[in-house]
Design a protein around this motif. Structure first.
Motif, PDB file in Angstrom:
ATOM      1  N   LYS A   1     -24.389  16.186 -82.620  1.00 58.71           N
ATOM      2  CA  LYS A   1     -24.971  16.881 -81.468  1.00 58.71           C
ATOM      3  C   LYS A   1     -25.585  18.211 -81.876  1.00 58.71           C
ATOM      4  N   ALA A   2     -25.086  18.789 -82.974  1.00 60.77           N
ATOM      5  CA  ALA A   2     -25.592  20.076 -83.441  1.00 60.77           C
ATOM      6  C   ALA A   2     -26.953  19.947 -84.131  1.00 60.77           C
ATOM      7  N   GLY A   3     -27.277  18.760 -84.687  1.00 57.00           N
ATOM      8  CA  GLY A   3     -28.558  18.575 -85.360  1.00 57.00           C
ATOM      9  C   GLY A   3     -28.505  17.448 -86.382  1.00 57.00           C
ATOM     10  N   ILE A   4     -29.451  17.479 -87.287  1.00 60.04           N
ATOM     11  CA  ILE A   4     -29.586  16.447 -88.319  1.00 60.04           C
ATOM     12  C   ILE A   4     -29.455  17.102 -89.687  1.00 60.04           C
ATOM     13  N   SER A   5     -28.648  16.498 -90.549  1.00 62.70           N
ATOM     14  CA  SER A   5     -28.434  16.997 -91.899  1.00 62.70           C
ATOM     15  C   SER A   5     -29.068  16.029 -92.897  1.00 62.70           C
ATOM     16  N   LEU A   6     -29.820  16.572 -93.843  1.00 62.96           N
ATOM     17  CA  LEU A   6     -30.431  15.790 -94.918  1.00 62.96           C
ATOM     18  C   LEU A   6     -29.895  16.290 -96.248  1.00 62.96           C
ATOM     19  N   CYS A   7     -29.462  15.389 -97.107  1.00 64.02           N
ATOM     20  CA  CYS A   7     -29.053  15.794 -98.453  1.00 64.02           C
ATOM     21  C   CYS A   7     -29.338  14.650 -99.424  1.00 64.02           C
ATOM     22  N   GLN A   8     -29.209  14.950-100.702  1.00 63.67           N
ATOM     23  CA  GLN A   8     -29.413  13.964-101.762  1.00 63.67           C
ATOM     24  C   GLN A   8     -28.197  13.984-102.690  1.00 63.67           C
ATOM     25  N   ARG A   9     -27.004  13.883-102.119  1.00 61.80           N
ATOM     26  CA  ARG A   9     -25.756  13.983-102.877  1.00 61.80           C
ATOM     27  C   ARG A   9     -25.660  12.912-103.963  1.00 61.80           C
ATOM     28  N   LYS A  10     -25.879  11.662-103.588  1.00 57.70           N
ATOM     29  CA  LYS A  10     -25.766  10.564-104.551  1.00 57.70           C
ATOM     30  C   LYS A  10     -26.804  10.718-105.670  1.00 57.70           C
ATOM     31  N   TYR A  11     -27.999  11.131-105.307  1.00 57.70           N
ATOM     32  CA  TYR A  11     -29.075  11.347-106.283  1.00 57.70           C
ATOM     33  C   TYR A  11     -28.687  12.465-107.247  1.00 57.70           C
ATOM     34  N   THR A  12     -28.135  13.559-106.715  1.00 57.66           N
ATOM     35  CA  THR A  12     -27.724  14.697-107.540  1.00 57.66           C
ATOM     36  C   THR A  12     -26.604  14.299-108.495  1.00 57.66           C
ATOM     37  N   LEU A  13     -25.606  13.581-107.987  1.00 61.38           N
ATOM     38  CA  LEU A  13     -24.508  13.138-108.853  1.00 61.38           C
ATOM     39  C   LEU A  13     -25.004  12.188-109.931  1.00 61.38           C
ATOM     40  N   GLY A  14     -25.957  11.333-109.609  1.00 62.06           N
ATOM     41  CA  GLY A  14     -26.556  10.441-110.608  1.00 62.06           C
ATOM     42  C   GLY A  14     -27.300  11.221-111.680  1.00 62.06           C
ATOM     43  N   LEU A  15     -27.985  12.263-111.267  1.00 62.98           N
ATOM     44  CA  LEU A  15     -28.704  13.121-112.200  1.00 62.98           C
ATOM     45  C   LEU A  15     -27.738  13.841-113.134  1.00 62.98           C
ATOM     46  N   LEU A  16     -26.638  14.341-112.580  1.00 60.57           N
ATOM     47  CA  LEU A  16     -25.622  14.998-113.403  1.00 60.57           C
ATOM     48  C   LEU A  16     -24.964  14.011-114.371  1.00 60.57           C
ATOM     49  N   GLN A  17     -24.701  12.798-113.906  1.00 60.47           N
ATOM     50  CA  GLN A  17     -24.075  11.790-114.762  1.00 60.47           C
ATOM     51  C   GLN A  17     -25.018  11.376-115.889  1.00 60.47           C
ATOM     52  N   ASP A  18     -26.288  11.132-115.566  1.00 63.37           N
ATOM     53  CA  ASP A  18     -27.255  10.711-116.580  1.00 63.37           C
ATOM     54  C   ASP A  18     -27.448  11.763-117.674  1.00 63.37           C
ATOM     55  N   SER A  19     -27.296  13.033-117.297  1.00 61.61           N
ATOM     56  CA  SER A  19     -27.476  14.098-118.279  1.00 61.61           C
ATOM     57  C   SER A  19     -26.166  14.468-118.973  1.00 61.61           C
ATOM     58  N   GLY A  20     -25.051  13.838-118.580  1.00 60.18           N
ATOM     59  CA  GLY A  20     -23.763  14.095-119.206  1.00 60.18           C
ATOM     60  C   GLY A  20     -23.127  15.412-118.800  1.00 60.18           C
ATOM     61  N   LEU A  21     -23.488  15.931-117.618  1.00 62.87           N
ATOM     62  CA  LEU A  21     -22.981  17.230-117.193  1.00 62.87           C
ATOM     63  C   LEU A  21     -21.993  17.167-116.035  1.00 62.87           C
ATOM     64  N   LEU A  22     -21.435  15.979-115.759  1.00 62.67           N
ATOM     65  CA  LEU A  22     -20.465  15.873-114.662  1.00 62.67           C
ATOM     66  C   LEU A  22     -19.226  16.732-114.908  1.00 62.67           C
TER      67      LEU A  22
END
Length: 185
Positions: free
Chosen positions: A40-61
């Protein structure tokens, strides 16, 4: 929305269905790497899964997070560091970070600065790119929030730095626009 608006939307959906055989999936939850959450407060947009994939692919998790997207007072130029053996890795990283700026506008300056060195990246440029990733590790689920209660006023801000590029002496500029309290560009 009034009753006629919903009727018109249903009419458009059925017209599209006859031409293209579409399926109504109801409310949008995930699309092209964007996670959408409604309240009711609004709409939230994020790319959490994309960011975690980027961190994993670069070995920085497991890396230690950084508090800023770029080191303060870092002056990068074309001759910073020594050339890297595989420029494709750097180009791919910057491309993925550019896509992430859709929901993480606070990294836009750093990614824009790093994209100036795509033609001949060095190890110093790569380290600065990895620094952005370490910053993202702080809050991979952070994104944009579009408030349902903010007034629809458009505000824009800009900043420029005349002759800031040490290689070309070109000026750099930055812009941001808000619709109410929501950042839109």
């Amino acid at each position: 929305m009034g009753g006629t608006d919903i009727g018109e939307i249903q009419q458009l959906k059925s017209l599209l269905d006859t031409k293209f055989s579409i399926k109504d999936l109801e409310y949008l939850k995930y699309f092209l790497g964007f996670e959408v959450a409604r309240s009711k407060a609004g709409i939230s947009l994020c790319q959490r899964k994309y960011t975690l994939g980027l961190l994993q692919d670069s070995g920085l998790l497991a890396a230690k997070p950084c508090p800023t997207p770029m080191q303060p007072h870092l002056q990068l130029h074309k001759s910073s560091g020594s050339p890297i053996s595989d420029p494709t890795t750097y180009k791919r990283l910057i491309g993925r970070l550019l896509y992430l700026t859709h929901t993480r506008p606070e990294i836009s300056y750093a990614v824009s600065k790093l994209s100036q060195f795509l033609d001949s990246p060095t190890d110093a440029h790569m380290l600065a790119g990895l620094h952005v990733l370490k910053y993202l590790k702080n809050s991979p689920g952070q994104g944009l929030f579009f408030s349902a209660s903010s007034p629809l006023t458009l505000k824009g801000y800009s900043d420029s730095d005349w002759g800031a590029c040490p290689d070309t002496r070109r000026s750099t500029t930055g812009l941001c626009f808000f619709l109410g309290t929501s950042l839109i560009s």
